[in-house]
Design a protein around this motif. Structure first.
Motif, PDB file in Angstrom:
ATOM      1  N   ASP A  14       0.824  -1.223   0.000  1.00  0.00           N
ATOM      2  CA  ASP A  14       0.000   0.000   0.000  1.00  0.00           C
ATOM      3  C   ASP A  14       0.851   1.263   0.000  1.00  0.00           C
ATOM      4  O   ASP A  14       0.363   2.346  -0.301  1.00  0.00           O
ATOM      5  CB  ASP A  14      -0.876   0.073   1.263  1.00  0.00           C
ATOM      6  CG  ASP A  14      -1.931  -0.990   1.277  1.00  0.00           C
ATOM      7  OD1 ASP A  14      -1.944  -1.805   0.341  1.00  0.00           O
ATOM      8  OD2 ASP A  14      -2.729  -1.018   2.233  1.00  0.00           O
TER       9      ASP A  14
ATOM     10  N   CYS B 211       3.556   1.818  -1.735  1.00  0.00           N
ATOM     11  CA  CYS B 211       4.255   2.075  -3.004  1.00  0.00           C
ATOM     12  C   CYS B 211       3.602   3.276  -3.689  1.00  0.00           C
ATOM     13  O   CYS B 211       2.389   3.324  -3.858  1.00  0.00           O
ATOM     14  CB  CYS B 211       4.165   0.854  -3.913  1.00  0.00           C
ATOM     15  SG  CYS B 211       4.827   1.166  -5.562  1.00  0.00           S
ATOM     16  N   VAL B 212       4.439   4.256  -4.095  1.00  0.00           N
ATOM     17  CA  VAL B 212       3.892   5.438  -4.756  1.00  0.00           C
ATOM     18  C   VAL B 212       4.232   5.463  -6.249  1.00  0.00           C
ATOM     19  O   VAL B 212       4.213   6.515  -6.890  1.00  0.00           O
ATOM     20  CB  VAL B 212       4.327   6.752  -4.065  1.00  0.00           C
ATOM     21  CG1 VAL B 212       3.463   7.038  -2.863  1.00  0.00           C
ATOM     22  CG2 VAL B 212       5.781   6.715  -3.681  1.00  0.00           C
ATOM     23  N   HIS B 213       4.591   4.326  -6.787  1.00  0.00           N
ATOM     24  CA  HIS B 213       4.692   4.108  -8.236  1.00  0.00           C
ATOM     25  C   HIS B 213       5.689   5.028  -8.938  1.00  0.00           C
ATOM     26  O   HIS B 213       5.374   5.586  -9.981  1.00  0.00           O
ATOM     27  CB  HIS B 213       3.322   4.263  -8.912  1.00  0.00           C
ATOM     28  CG  HIS B 213       2.172   3.798  -8.068  1.00  0.00           C
ATOM     29  ND1 HIS B 213       1.228   4.649  -7.568  1.00  0.00           N
ATOM     30  CD2 HIS B 213       1.851   2.576  -7.621  1.00  0.00           C
ATOM     31  CE1 HIS B 213       0.360   3.979  -6.852  1.00  0.00           C
ATOM     32  NE2 HIS B 213       0.714   2.715  -6.860  1.00  0.00           N
TER      33      HIS B 213
ATOM     34  N   ILE C  50      -0.386  -1.375 -11.517  1.00  0.00           N
ATOM     35  CA  ILE C  50      -1.145  -0.225 -11.028  1.00  0.00           C
ATOM     36  C   ILE C  50      -2.518  -0.710 -10.569  1.00  0.00           C
ATOM     37  O   ILE C  50      -3.246  -1.351 -11.339  1.00  0.00           O
ATOM     38  CB  ILE C  50      -1.289   0.848 -12.134  1.00  0.00           C
ATOM     39  CG1 ILE C  50       0.099   1.286 -12.638  1.00  0.00           C
ATOM     40  CG2 ILE C  50      -2.095   2.046 -11.630  1.00  0.00           C
ATOM     41  CD1 ILE C  50       1.034   1.836 -11.584  1.00  0.00           C
TER      42      ILE C  50
ATOM     43  N   GLU D  14      -8.022   1.042  -8.557  1.00  0.00           N
ATOM     44  CA  GLU D  14      -8.559   2.331  -8.100  1.00  0.00           C
ATOM     45  C   GLU D  14      -7.780   3.529  -8.656  1.00  0.00           C
ATOM     46  O   GLU D  14      -8.239   4.659  -8.582  1.00  0.00           O
ATOM     47  CB  GLU D  14      -8.628   2.400  -6.565  1.00  0.00           C
ATOM     48  CG  GLU D  14      -7.297   2.322  -5.842  1.00  0.00           C
ATOM     49  CD  GLU D  14      -6.930   0.905  -5.429  1.00  0.00           C
ATOM     50  OE1 GLU D  14      -7.309  -0.039  -6.126  1.00  0.00           O
ATOM     51  OE2 GLU D  14      -6.246   0.766  -4.389  1.00  0.00           O
ATOM     52  N   LEU D  15      -6.608   3.280  -9.219  1.00  0.00           N
ATOM     53  CA  LEU D  15      -5.835   4.369  -9.812  1.00  0.00           C
ATOM     54  C   LEU D  15      -5.951   4.376 -11.339  1.00  0.00           C
ATOM     55  O   LEU D  15      -5.200   5.086 -12.027  1.00  0.00           O
ATOM     56  CB  LEU D  15      -4.365   4.281  -9.403  1.00  0.00           C
ATOM     57  CG  LEU D  15      -4.065   4.398  -7.908  1.00  0.00           C
ATOM     58  CD1 LEU D  15      -2.559   4.493  -7.669  1.00  0.00           C
ATOM     59  CD2 LEU D  15      -4.753   5.598  -7.281  1.00  0.00           C
ATOM     60  N   SER D  16      -6.870   3.606 -11.882  1.00  0.00           N
ATOM     61  CA  SER D  16      -7.011   3.534 -13.344  1.00  0.00           C
ATOM     62  C   SER D  16      -7.198   4.923 -13.945  1.00  0.00           C
ATOM     63  O   SER D  16      -7.907   5.766 -13.382  1.00  0.00           O
ATOM     64  CB  SER D  16      -8.245   2.707 -13.718  1.00  0.00           C
ATOM     65  OG  SER D  16      -8.104   1.383 -13.268  1.00  0.00           O
ATOM     66  N   LEU D  17      -6.582   5.134 -15.101  1.00  0.00           N
ATOM     67  CA  LEU D  17      -6.813   6.381 -15.834  1.00  0.00           C
ATOM     68  C   LEU D  17      -8.218   6.350 -16.418  1.00  0.00           C
ATOM     69  O   LEU D  17      -8.672   5.308 -16.903  1.00  0.00           O
ATOM     70  CB  LEU D  17      -5.821   6.517 -16.988  1.00  0.00           C
ATOM     71  CG  LEU D  17      -4.423   7.080 -16.708  1.00  0.00           C
ATOM     72  CD1 LEU D  17      -3.692   7.289 -18.027  1.00  0.00           C
ATOM     73  CD2 LEU D  17      -4.481   8.382 -15.941  1.00  0.00           C
ATOM     74  N   LEU D  18      -8.876   7.483 -16.394  1.00  0.00           N
ATOM     75  CA  LEU D  18     -10.211   7.585 -16.991  1.00  0.00           C
ATOM     76  C   LEU D  18     -10.052   8.317 -18.319  1.00  0.00           C
ATOM     77  O   LEU D  18      -9.466   9.403 -18.355  1.00  0.00           O
ATOM     78  CB  LEU D  18     -11.134   8.369 -16.062  1.00  0.00           C
ATOM     79  CG  LEU D  18     -11.175   7.857 -14.610  1.00  0.00           C
ATOM     80  CD1 LEU D  18     -11.985   8.796 -13.731  1.00  0.00           C
ATOM     81  CD2 LEU D  18     -11.757   6.457 -14.547  1.00  0.00           C
TER      82      LEU D  18
END
Lengths: 72, 555
Positions: free
Chosen positions: A40, A42-44, A62, A65-69
């Motif tokens: 949790d 990890c800031v990628h 990824i 919940e962080l998916s690009l829209l």
């Protein structure tokens, strides 16, 4: 959650463990495949992937919940 | 607990751009022993860890001979909002040396030219001056670390400094550090200290529920330097002024100025008046006029808002993707490739991210703080939000001042602070030995919700006063009950205690600033008061109690 380690490729060099400022691999043992103890946190920023000497041994996944829209 | 003692003429706390540049400069000016202490690994720490592609810089041959005119133009962008709370003499000093630092970095192997030329782009108005030099910063941290080590700087990784130590006369004599992996205390005896621990990225809740990482910054940037300075009586300022950032919704990233596209509403109309088609020289500067504009559009029925890069030329597309890599957005690029997202065809939704506290440590033109022997640079300063150029230039200035001070000092004796060291060691042992109580995560969620609901977007007196009461009650409870199951959690606990100190300062300052200024919006005082221009709201502890006062910004 990131990072994902391919145990068949990882040589246990520990570079990712050394480099991660968040220390998400906390508690990993030297010479062994690292354990992702705090995924949790990890800031990628991809630092572990960048430092890994073996292509494909570690990657980031990824989380949904962080998916690009996007449209189109 | 094992104890290690480290002596230094100059101790740089934080191994980011500011700390490393200060250390390098101090060593060049022949300081005998210079130590950088870093909570993570200096090769990959701080906001600049994965790279950067723009460096705030004044180049006389390109920007004209009048630096003050150039500065006035830059003040119209988001840089101006940052500088409005920063000592103007320091801003000028940083601009004056910025191009020399650029050339220095270029000579060190950080490519500061694009195809052989100085190239500035992004974060500017059409036709206005440009101040952001494009550069390839992906390898900047390893290169700066190498340069520091070559000059004899000692770097201690995985040590979190948890307290500053002052002598009876109030001047600095050292600091207490805690190893983040081993059961070890590191006691620093230092003639001077440079604070460069970065900003405060975790005071407000992340925008994605339950996902701490949905912030553009770093989870380990917890205002450690500010909090420590505050506890020894040092001055903080502008803590009430919040800051926000915009970027891809949910997958929060920095690099707003790296995007070459137009922000459009759901009907395809541009959100701002500045660009109607992708322009690589300017980007779309609309959010820098008001960072909450995207959120406001959604509330007013014009959302979602998209970053629309359609119509970009192939050459400009390659240009944008190249810079995204250097801006530290490799994970984003990899993700888009895996998902088949093509920015030439797919507009990506943008959003306004969570708040963070923009205030910090006020310094004069020599980077001096209010505590004798302590200097600060980079995001440690007021409204520090990741301006690499100013972290680099300001770091140099701090390093120079620290050496000068250390050279004038004969000796310091850390044994004066034995009682403080013992007290801190006892606290660490207590937190580790507790078996029942809140952990860092529980405590963080608890204070973040108070910050959001009582000192967030909606601010007025009764809310702020009630929030401060709730926060103090929580702080008291956390201070006496927080527990850590291992060393990693202990590090997070100490960060949490720092954040709680800063949260209290935010509440007090937000209540005192009875006007609207930037993103500090008071419902009960909706107007901006021009009488407060050039003034700074400061907070410091006297006999353990916070005192709040106004003073001239450029004192």
């Amino acid at each position: 959650m990131p990072p994902i380690i391919d145990k068949t490729k990882c040589n246990g060099c520990g570079k990712c463990v050394d480099m991660c400022t968040e220390d998400v691999f906390f508690g990993s043992e030297k010479g062994k495949v690292p354990v992702v103890t705090y995924p949790d946190f990890c800031v990628h920023f991809n630092c572990c992937v960048k430092e890994c000497p073996i292509e494909g041994a570690i990657r980031l996944r990824i989380p949904l919940e962080l998916s690009l829209l996007y449209v189109g | 607990m094992k104890k290690q003692r480290v002596e230094a003429d100059v101790l740089c706390i934080g191994g980011g751009i500011a700390g490393l540049m200060a250390a390098i400069r101090a060593k060049e000016l022949s300081a005998q022993k210079v130590v950088v202490v870093e909570k993570g690994n200096a090769l990959h720490s701080g906001k600049a860890r994965a790279g950067n592609d723009h460096f705030e810089c004044y180049i006389p041959d390109i920007d004209g001979p009048d630096m003050l005119a150039f500065m006035n133009e830059r003040y119209k962008t988001q840089v101006g909002a940052i500088f409005s709370a920063t000592n103007i003499k320091l801003v000028q000093a940083c601009y004056r040396r910025s191009f020399d630092v650029v050339k220095l970095w270029d000579s060190w192997g950080i490519p500061m030219r694009y195809r052989g030329k100085w190239e500035s782009a992004g974060h500017c108005f059409p036709g206005g001056v440009r101040g952001m030099l494009k550069y390839e910063g992906q390898m900047q941290k390893p290169i700066l670390v190498k340069k520091a080590i070559e000059r004899g700087v000692e770097i201690l990784n995985r040590v979190m400094v948890v307290e500053l130590l002052c002598s009876n006369d109030g001047s600095i004599i050292g600091a207490i550090g805690m190893h983040t992996r081993e059961d070890k205390l590191v006691v620093f005896q230092a003639k001077s200290i440079v604070l460069g621990t970065g900003g405060v990225d975790k005071l407000y809740p992340p925008p994605v529920p339950g996902c701490m990482a949905s912030i553009p910054g770093c989870l380990t940037l917890t205002g450690d330097g500010r909090a420590m300075l505050y506890r020894v009586g040092g001055e903080l300022a502008a803590m009430e002024l919040p800051w926000r950032h915009v970027g891809p919704r949910y997958f929060a990233r920095f690099g707003q100025g790296t995007w070459v596209g137009v922000l459009r509403d759901s009907q395809g109309k541009p959100v701002g008046p500045y660009v109607t088609k992708p322009d690589k020289k300017c980007g779309d500067i609309t959010p820098e006029v008001d960072k909450s504009v995207l959120e406001d559009f959604v509330r007013k029925g014009r959302g979602p808002i998209y970053m629309d890069c359609r119509g970009i030329s192939d050459e400009d597309y390659e240009y944008m993707m190249h810079w995204h890599g250097h801006e530290g957005n490799v994970a984003l690029l990899n993700y888009m490739e895996e998902e088949g997202i093509d920015l030439r065809k797919n507009p990506v939704e943008f959003g306004t991210y969570a708040m963070f506290a923009g205030g910090g440590v006020p310094v004069n033109e020599n980077a001096e703080t209010s505590i004798r022997g302590v200097y600060a640079a980079g995001d440690e300063l007021i409204a520090g939000i990741g301006l690499i150029g100013f972290a680099a230039s300001g770091g140099q200035i701090a390093g120079e001042s620290a050496v000068k001070y250390s050279n004038e000092r004969t000796s310091v004796d850390i044994d004066e602070a034995t009682a403080q060291i013992d007290k801190k060691e006892k606290l660490l042992q207590e937190i580790r030995s507790r078996e029942i109580g809140p952990d860092w995560k529980e405590a963080t969620i608890a204070f973040q919700q108070i910050m959001q609901d009582y000192a967030g977007f909606v601010r007025y007196e009764t809310l702020l006063r009630a929030g401060l009461i709730y926060l103090r009650r929580l702080k008291e409870k956390v201070n006496t009950t927080i527990m850590a199951r291992n060393r990693w959690e202990l590090t997070r606990c100490l960060e949490t205690l720092n954040l709680l100190d800063l949260a209290e300062a935010v509440f007090m300052a937000a209540n005192e600033r009875k006007e609207k200024r930037g993103l500090h919006k008071r419902i009960d005082y909706p107007l901006t008061n021009p009488m407060l221009d050039g003034k700074l709201l400061c907070i410091r502890k006297v006999a353990g109690k916070p005192i709040i006062e106004w003073r001239e910004r450029d004192k």
